[in-house]
Design an enzyme around this catalytic site. Structure first.
Site: not given
Ligand code: SAH
Length: 234
Positions: A79
């Site tokens: 993000s």
């Molecule tokens: N906080 C992260 C944002 C990554 S994008 C950062 O700072 O980089 C969101 C993330 O959520 C992705 O890695 C995706 O794989 C994960 N995600 C999506 N659905 C999920 C679920 N049901 N349980 C755990 N992680 C999930």
């Protein structure tokens, strides 16, 4: 420095760097965050020091301090700095918080910001290889107050709960009841809700009498998906 940030006791001096990934560039990012309305000093301090570029592919490092979201592989994104700061600020609500759960470890950048501010961080991710990489980055930075699990975060991490705060960095269609259940009384959940066409960021507070939901602002996150992806790339 305030008590919360000092608690992390890191030697961030090592990450001063130069050019597009320098401390000076991070300070400019933080000045922009202030102009965008972020005012929690501890959040600003943490983001001044944490080397965001180390959470990206080297080819993207020069963009790390721009106010944009960036690809981290597997069709997922890190993000933009503003939303990381905003969500962290909301999570604390100006209070002392001990135990935080993050849904969606991704690159591990948001995790590292939380880890610098709170004593105990639990982070879950559904894609094993992403979490493995994030974990290695945290290790390199000596961020040692983080526990990891590969699981479908829509169900939270019940055995380690309840949590003072839960941050979800992927968007479900509706707020998962399991996450609300795992909040302690007075706990706060910060979560984007909606699909890829319309999404909003919500703050959910658990009180002694029930749950209070506050609409914060429009958001754009990758979807929360069910199931886990265990295959690890070496
Ligand atoms: N906080 C992260 C944002 C990554 S994008 C950062 O700072 O980089 C969101 C993330 O959520 C992705 O890695 C995706 O794989 C994960 N995600 C999506 N659905 C999920 C679920 N049901 N349980 C755990 N992680 C999930």
């Amino acid at each position: 420095m305030t008590e919360r940030f000092r608690a992390s006791r890191h030697d961030w001096q090592a990450y001063e760097g130069s050019g597009m990934t320098s401390l000076r560039t991070r300070k400019r990012m933080v000045e922009r965050l202030v102009s965008q309305g972020i005012n929690d000093n501890d959040v600003l301090e943490a983001m001044t020091h944490i080397p965001r570029h180390l959470f990206l592919d080297q080819a993207l490092a020069h963009k790390a301090y721009e106010d944009v979201s960036l690809p981290i592989g597997h069709a997922q994104t890190l993000s933009q700095p503003y939303i990381v700061a905003r969500m962290t600020e909301l999570l604390m609500g100006g209070q002392r918080i001990d135990k935080v759960l993050e849904i969606g470890t991704g690159s591990g950048y948001q995790t590292s910001v939380i880890s610098a501010l709170f004593p105990m961080v639990y982070t879950v991710e559904r894609i094993a290889s992403l979490q493995k990489q994030a974990r290695a980055r945290h290790n390199d930075l000596s961020l040692l107050n983080i526990l990891y699990r590969i699981t479908d975060g829509g169900f939270g991490w019940p055995s380690a709960g309840p949590y003072d705060a839960i941050i979800c960095t992927c968007a479900p269609d509706e707020i998962p009841q399991d996450l609300i259940n795992q909040l302690s009384e007075g706990g706060r959940l910060v979560i984007p809700v909606g699909d890829q066409t319309k999404q909003d960021l919500w703050l959910v507070e658990k009180t002694s009498t029930g749950v209070r939901k506050t609409l914060v602002e429009p958001a754009f996150f990758v979807p929360l998906k069910s199931g886990v992806v265990r295959a690890v790339e070496y």
